[in-house]
Design an enzyme around this catalytic site. Structure first.
Site, PDB file in Angstrom:
ATOM      1  N   ARG A 150       0.847  -1.194   0.000  1.00 15.75           N
ATOM      2  CA  ARG A 150       0.000   0.000   0.000  1.00 15.75           C
ATOM      3  C   ARG A 150       0.890   1.255   0.000  1.00 15.75           C
ATOM      4  O   ARG A 150       1.164   1.828  -1.035  1.00 15.75           O
ATOM      5  CB  ARG A 150      -0.955  -0.053   1.216  1.00 15.75           C
ATOM      6  CG  ARG A 150      -2.169   0.863   1.101  1.00 15.75           C
ATOM      7  CD  ARG A 150      -1.895   2.304   1.462  1.00 15.75           C
ATOM      8  NE  ARG A 150      -1.393   2.451   2.836  1.00 15.75           N
ATOM      9  CZ  ARG A 150      -0.931   3.589   3.318  1.00 15.75           C
ATOM     10  NH1 ARG A 150      -0.920   4.674   2.581  1.00 15.75           N
ATOM     11  NH2 ARG A 150      -0.461   3.657   4.549  1.00 15.75           N
ATOM     12  N   ASP A 151       1.394   1.622   1.168  1.00 17.80           N
ATOM     13  CA  ASP A 151       2.205   2.840   1.265  1.00 17.80           C
ATOM     14  C   ASP A 151       3.460   2.732   0.395  1.00 17.80           C
ATOM     15  O   ASP A 151       3.897   3.707  -0.216  1.00 17.80           O
ATOM     16  CB  ASP A 151       2.611   3.051   2.730  1.00 17.80           C
ATOM     17  CG  ASP A 151       2.964   4.489   3.049  1.00 17.80           C
ATOM     18  OD1 ASP A 151       3.182   5.277   2.119  1.00 17.80           O
ATOM     19  OD2 ASP A 151       3.033   4.828   4.240  1.00 17.80           O
ATOM     20  N   ASN A 171       9.103   4.705   3.838  1.00 19.28           N
ATOM     21  CA  ASN A 171       8.937   4.168   5.195  1.00 19.28           C
ATOM     22  C   ASN A 171      10.274   3.619   5.686  1.00 19.28           C
ATOM     23  O   ASN A 171      11.201   3.397   4.904  1.00 19.28           O
ATOM     24  CB  ASN A 171       7.941   3.003   5.159  1.00 19.28           C
ATOM     25  CG  ASN A 171       6.536   3.442   4.802  1.00 19.28           C
ATOM     26  OD1 ASN A 171       5.739   3.779   5.665  1.00 19.28           O
ATOM     27  ND2 ASN A 171       6.221   3.445   3.520  1.00 19.28           N
ATOM     28  N   CYS A 174       3.583   9.481   0.134  1.00 20.96           N
ATOM     29  CA  CYS A 174       2.162   9.846   0.136  1.00 20.96           C
ATOM     30  C   CYS A 174       1.882  10.785  -1.029  1.00 20.96           C
ATOM     31  O   CYS A 174       2.544  11.805  -1.178  1.00 20.96           O
ATOM     32  CB  CYS A 174       1.804  10.526   1.460  1.00 20.96           C
ATOM     33  SG  CYS A 174       0.130  11.168   1.487  1.00 20.96           S
ATOM     34  N   HIS A 218       4.018   4.365  12.758  1.00 25.76           N
ATOM     35  CA  HIS A 218       4.208   4.369  11.299  1.00 25.76           C
ATOM     36  C   HIS A 218       5.231   5.469  11.012  1.00 25.76           C
ATOM     37  O   HIS A 218       4.927   6.650  11.170  1.00 25.76           O
ATOM     38  CB  HIS A 218       2.859   4.663  10.631  1.00 25.76           C
ATOM     39  CG  HIS A 218       2.921   4.755   9.141  1.00 25.76           C
ATOM     40  ND1 HIS A 218       2.627   3.685   8.316  1.00 25.76           N
ATOM     41  CD2 HIS A 218       3.238   5.784   8.307  1.00 25.76           C
ATOM     42  CE1 HIS A 218       2.754   4.059   7.051  1.00 25.76           C
ATOM     43  NE2 HIS A 218       3.125   5.331   7.014  1.00 25.76           N
ATOM     44  N   HIS A 273       8.370   7.305   8.708  1.00 26.52           N
ATOM     45  CA  HIS A 273       9.056   7.527   7.421  1.00 26.52           C
ATOM     46  C   HIS A 273      10.470   8.024   7.690  1.00 26.52           C
ATOM     47  O   HIS A 273      10.723   8.732   8.664  1.00 26.52           O
ATOM     48  CB  HIS A 273       8.275   8.532   6.570  1.00 26.52           C
ATOM     49  CG  HIS A 273       7.085   7.923   5.895  1.00 26.52           C
ATOM     50  ND1 HIS A 273       7.110   7.505   4.584  1.00 26.52           N
ATOM     51  CD2 HIS A 273       5.859   7.624   6.364  1.00 26.52           C
ATOM     52  CE1 HIS A 273       5.926   6.990   4.270  1.00 26.52           C
ATOM     53  NE2 HIS A 273       5.137   7.048   5.333  1.00 26.52           N
TER      54      HIS A 273
HETATM   55 ZN    ZN Z   1       3.124   6.435   5.265  1.00 28.65          ZN
END
Ligand code: ZN
Length: 300
Positions: free
Chosen positions: A14-15, A245, A236, A203, A205
């Site tokens: 996803r990310d 990440n 993002c 979460h 980065h």
């Molecule tokens: Zn993220």
């Protein structure tokens, strides 16, 4: 005595890829997820149920959800009731709502104000059937690309509003990679003191190279659930200059060597990161995949 265990939630499907120019096919995404699962990942954010016009990379969310390997706990990111309904219909184990702590970013990301998004989460949470767990990630918990500093008082207002609707888990996201270890300590401690019973997840980065240091600060503050992305991929679409990440395999290396169990095989994670890099067609930020683990595996 049991070894200390830490759960890594793989977010590369996803990310990790949502901001990539190369659109991966459904088969490639499922291969990525399978490789992560074979490396020992037990839980992954597999897709997002968002507007495909805004995030074209996630247009095949339903097809990805339909092809997941057995035994993997799957999470779908959602921004609203519509996305939640899709995650539920797709049979995912968890829906992860995103609420952004800053008003401006929340409006850009999802078209409504922060507390409207919280109310949307609350409405879904109260009606959600038992087979799906509903959690929340609070984006920009440590700083906003549009408003700058995120005051702790504002973050705690958002945390309190979210917690009123009883998410099964709460994640704090450093969406644009501005946090430092002292910020992590401050905010994790504040949330844990206010809500000691909610499982807390980070979460992070690595935009400013503080990601792995922040992870360690989180561990010291008691966090045992971390998002990470193979190869350090990520970004993002709505956050200018957001980059990857923390890399799953870099985190696994640090934890292995520190006596903290993850259930993930470092060499298999490195191989999966290398495979992802080849699919994307450019060098990815992960470092342990370049250097290898230590000590080097003995030749057979
Ligand atoms: Zn993220």
């Amino acid at each position: 005595m049991a070894r200390d265990f830490l759960e890594i939630i793989e977010v590369s499907p996803r990310d990790g890829i949502q901001n990539e120019k190369t659109i991966l096919s459904t088969d490639q995404k499922l291969e990525l997820i399978s490789r992560a699962a074979r490396a020992g990942i037990g839980r992954a954010e597999v897709t997002s149920f968002v507007n495909p016009k805004k995030v074209p990379q996630m247009a095949d969310a339903d097809a990805v959800a339909a092809g997941l390997p057995a035994g993997l706990r799957s999470i779908g990111l959602t921004l609203n009731a519509r996305g939640f309904d899709r995650a539920l219909a797709a049979g995912l184990d968890e829906a992860n709502f995103v609420v952004v702590a800053s008003e401006t970013f929340n409006r850009r990301n999802q078209g409504v104000g922060t507390f409207d998004s919280v109310a949307g989460f609350g409405a879904v949470r109260s009606g959600a059937p038992e087979q799906i767990s509903v959690g929340v990630t609070i984006g920009a918990s440590f700083g906003c690309p549009f408003e700058g500093e995120m005051p702790l008082a504002r973050l705690m207002q958002v945390v309190e509003a979210v917690m009123a609707h009883d998410p099964f888990e709460l994640a704090l996201a450093d969406t644009i990679g501005v946090a430092t270890p002292s910020d992590i300590h401050e905010r994790v401690t504040a949330v844990r003191e206010a809500f000691p019973h909610v499982p807390l997840r980070l979460h992070l980065h690595n935009t400013r190279n503080t990601g792995i240091a922040n992870a360690w600060a989180g561990i010291e503050a008691g966090i045992r659930r971390f998002d990470a992305s193979l190869g350090g991929t990520g970004g993002c679409p709505f956050a200018p200059r957001a980059t990857g990440n923390i890399a799953t395999e870099d985190l696994v290396y640090m934890l292995d060597r520190s006596g903290i169990e993850t259930g993930i095989d470092l060499d298999a994670a490195i191989a999966a990161a290398e495979w992802l890099e080849a699919q994307l067609g450019h060098t990815v930020p992960g470092q342990v995949m370049k250097a290898g683990g230590f000590p080097a595996p003995q030749a057979a």
